[in-house]
Design a protein around this motif. Structure first.
Motif, mmCIF file in Angstrom:
data_model
loop_
_atom_site.group_PDB
_atom_site.id
_atom_site.type_symbol
_atom_site.label_atom_id
_atom_site.label_comp_id
_atom_site.label_asym_id
_atom_site.label_seq_id
_atom_site.Cartn_x
_atom_site.Cartn_y
_atom_site.Cartn_z
ATOM 1 N N LYS A 11 0.831 -1.199 0.000
ATOM 2 C CA LYS A 11 0.000 0.000 0.000
ATOM 3 C C LYS A 11 0.867 1.251 0.000
ATOM 4 C CE LYS A 11 -3.805 -2.044 2.530
ATOM 5 N NZ LYS A 11 -4.597 -2.001 3.759
ATOM 6 N N LYS A 12 0.354 2.291 -0.641
ATOM 7 C CA LYS A 12 1.019 3.590 -0.617
ATOM 8 C C LYS A 12 0.622 4.319 0.660
ATOM 9 C CE LYS A 12 1.303 4.440 -5.560
ATOM 10 N NZ LYS A 12 0.937 5.349 -6.649
ATOM 11 N N HIS A 13 1.614 4.916 1.304
ATOM 12 C CA HIS A 13 1.362 5.712 2.495
ATOM 13 C C HIS A 13 1.713 7.161 2.177
ATOM 14 C CE1 HIS A 13 0.725 2.182 4.978
ATOM 15 N NE2 HIS A 13 1.761 1.638 4.358
ATOM 16 N N SER A 14 0.763 8.059 2.376
ATOM 17 C CA SER A 14 0.957 9.481 2.077
ATOM 18 C C SER A 14 0.961 10.281 3.364
ATOM 19 C CB SER A 14 -0.158 9.997 1.172
ATOM 20 O OG SER A 14 -0.190 9.282 -0.025
ATOM 21 N N LYS A 15 1.798 11.310 3.377
ATOM 22 C CA LYS A 15 1.876 12.197 4.534
ATOM 23 C C LYS A 15 2.146 13.613 4.032
ATOM 24 C CE LYS A 15 2.631 13.003 8.968
ATOM 25 N NZ LYS A 15 1.744 12.818 10.056
ATOM 26 N N GLN A 16 1.305 14.551 4.440
ATOM 27 C CA GLN A 16 1.467 15.954 4.063
ATOM 28 C C GLN A 16 2.699 16.522 4.781
ATOM 29 O OE1 GLN A 16 -0.651 17.450 1.920
ATOM 30 N NE2 GLN A 16 0.417 19.372 1.926
ATOM 31 N N ILE A 17 3.549 17.228 4.049
ATOM 32 C CA ILE A 17 4.728 17.871 4.629
ATOM 33 C C ILE A 17 4.391 19.331 4.878
ATOM 34 C CG2 ILE A 17 7.139 18.478 4.297
ATOM 35 C CD1 ILE A 17 7.392 16.113 2.432
ATOM 36 N N GLN A 18 4.460 19.739 6.126
ATOM 37 C CA GLN A 18 4.143 21.116 6.506
ATOM 38 C C GLN A 18 5.417 21.969 6.521
ATOM 39 O OE1 GLN A 18 0.996 22.113 6.928
ATOM 40 N NE2 GLN A 18 0.310 20.028 6.549
ATOM 41 N N ASP A 19 5.260 23.244 6.240
ATOM 42 C CA ASP A 19 6.334 24.247 6.361
ATOM 43 C C ASP A 19 7.537 23.987 5.465
ATOM 44 O OD1 ASP A 19 4.760 25.483 8.311
ATOM 45 O OD2 ASP A 19 5.662 24.262 9.894
ATOM 46 N N VAL A 20 7.322 23.332 4.325
ATOM 47 C CA VAL A 20 8.388 23.134 3.340
ATOM 48 C C VAL A 20 7.880 23.669 2.011
ATOM 49 C CG1 VAL A 20 9.833 21.468 2.122
ATOM 50 C CG2 VAL A 20 9.270 21.095 4.525
ATOM 51 N N LEU A 31 3.418 20.051 -0.466
ATOM 52 C CA LEU A 31 4.142 18.820 -0.749
ATOM 53 C C LEU A 31 3.570 17.644 0.044
ATOM 54 C CD1 LEU A 31 7.802 20.169 -0.685
ATOM 55 C CD2 LEU A 31 6.371 19.749 -2.664
ATOM 56 N N THR A 32 3.524 16.497 -0.622
ATOM 57 C CA THR A 32 3.086 15.265 0.009
ATOM 58 C C THR A 32 4.162 14.211 -0.198
ATOM 59 O OG1 THR A 32 0.777 15.761 -0.430
ATOM 60 C CG2 THR A 32 1.310 13.476 0.049
ATOM 61 N N SER A 37 6.357 0.182 -0.404
ATOM 62 C CA SER A 37 7.295 -0.928 -0.292
ATOM 63 C C SER A 37 6.918 -2.028 -1.281
ATOM 64 C CB SER A 37 7.273 -1.501 1.125
ATOM 65 O OG SER A 37 7.674 -0.532 2.051
ATOM 66 N N THR A 38 7.924 -2.793 -1.704
ATOM 67 C CA THR A 38 7.722 -3.952 -2.565
ATOM 68 C C THR A 38 8.035 -5.195 -1.732
ATOM 69 O OG1 THR A 38 8.361 -2.684 -4.504
ATOM 70 C CG2 THR A 38 8.418 -5.074 -4.721
ATOM 71 N N TYR A 39 7.171 -6.206 -1.841
ATOM 72 C CA TYR A 39 7.292 -7.414 -1.032
ATOM 73 C C TYR A 39 7.466 -8.647 -1.901
ATOM 74 C CZ TYR A 39 5.501 -4.611 2.816
ATOM 75 O OH TYR A 39 5.337 -3.641 3.755
ATOM 76 N N LYS A 49 9.911 -7.748 3.047
ATOM 77 C CA LYS A 49 10.041 -6.528 2.263
ATOM 78 C C LYS A 49 11.347 -6.573 1.468
ATOM 79 C CE LYS A 49 9.453 -2.865 4.667
ATOM 80 N NZ LYS A 49 9.548 -1.632 5.448
ATOM 81 N N ILE A 50 11.255 -6.206 0.186
ATOM 82 C CA ILE A 50 12.429 -6.180 -0.684
ATOM 83 C C ILE A 50 13.003 -4.769 -0.764
ATOM 84 C CG2 ILE A 50 13.250 -6.490 -3.046
ATOM 85 C CD1 ILE A 50 11.179 -8.707 -3.334
ATOM 86 N N SER A 51 12.138 -3.780 -1.002
ATOM 87 C CA SER A 51 12.608 -2.402 -1.151
ATOM 88 C C SER A 51 11.505 -1.426 -0.784
ATOM 89 C CB SER A 51 13.068 -2.134 -2.588
ATOM 90 O OG SER A 51 11.963 -2.205 -3.466
ATOM 91 N N THR A 52 11.908 -0.182 -0.553
ATOM 92 C CA THR A 52 10.969 0.894 -0.275
ATOM 93 C C THR A 52 11.343 2.091 -1.139
ATOM 94 O OG1 THR A 52 10.711 0.153 2.001
ATOM 95 C CG2 THR A 52 10.019 2.393 1.523
ATOM 96 N N VAL A 53 10.342 2.688 -1.770
ATOM 97 C CA VAL A 53 10.538 3.846 -2.629
ATOM 98 C C VAL A 53 9.797 5.030 -2.012
ATOM 99 C CG1 VAL A 53 10.130 4.812 -4.927
ATOM 100 C CG2 VAL A 53 10.718 2.403 -4.678
ATOM 101 N N SER A 54 10.474 6.185 -1.969
ATOM 102 C CA SER A 54 9.844 7.411 -1.471
ATOM 103 C C SER A 54 9.959 8.495 -2.526
ATOM 104 C CB SER A 54 10.536 7.889 -0.197
ATOM 105 O OG SER A 54 10.422 6.950 0.827
ATOM 106 N N TYR A 55 8.900 9.282 -2.654
ATOM 107 C CA TYR A 55 8.943 10.443 -3.526
ATOM 108 C C TYR A 55 8.046 11.522 -2.951
ATOM 109 C CZ TYR A 55 4.626 8.525 -5.575
ATOM 110 O OH TYR A 55 3.361 8.024 -5.771
ATOM 111 N N VAL A 56 8.282 12.763 -3.391
ATOM 112 C CA VAL A 56 7.505 13.915 -2.937
ATOM 113 C C VAL A 56 6.809 14.511 -4.137
ATOM 114 C CG1 VAL A 56 7.646 16.221 -1.935
ATOM 115 C CG2 VAL A 56 9.034 14.395 -0.999
#
Length: 85
Positions: A11-20, A31-32, A37-39, A49-56
């Motif tokens: 599943k994708k997990h999203s989190k709002q980034i404040q003050d950036v 920005l979010t 993660s890939t399993y 878990k094999i890997s985790t990818v993050s992007y904004v």
């Protein structure tokens, strides 16, 4: 015997980034951070878990920043979010 195995995204997990501010359009708090993660799975059961990818992503200009493009503010926000978990 037949084995069903492979990889699949979690599943994708999203989190709002404040003050950036967005480096491209200079808008504040648009920005979010999204992490996914890939399993490895066996018979459609996630084993590890094999890997985790993050992007904004900026909601104003729709620009996407991968981890190599993060500025210091984005990296600090990512570390703060990881510490909150």
């Amino acid at each position: 015997m037949i084995l069903f195995f492979g990889t699949r995204p979690g599943k994708k997990h999203s989190k709002q980034i404040q003050d950036v501010n967005c480096p491209f359009c200079k808008q504040a708090s648009t920005l979010t951070l999204v992490t996914q993660s890939t399993y490895f799975h066996l018979f459609w059961i996630k084993l590890f878990k094999i890997s985790t990818v993050s992007y904004v992503e900026c909601h104003h200009c729709k620009k996407v920043y991968i981890e190599e493009e993060f500025n210091n503010e984005m990296r600090n926000a990512l570390e703060n979010i990881k510490l909150d978990k």
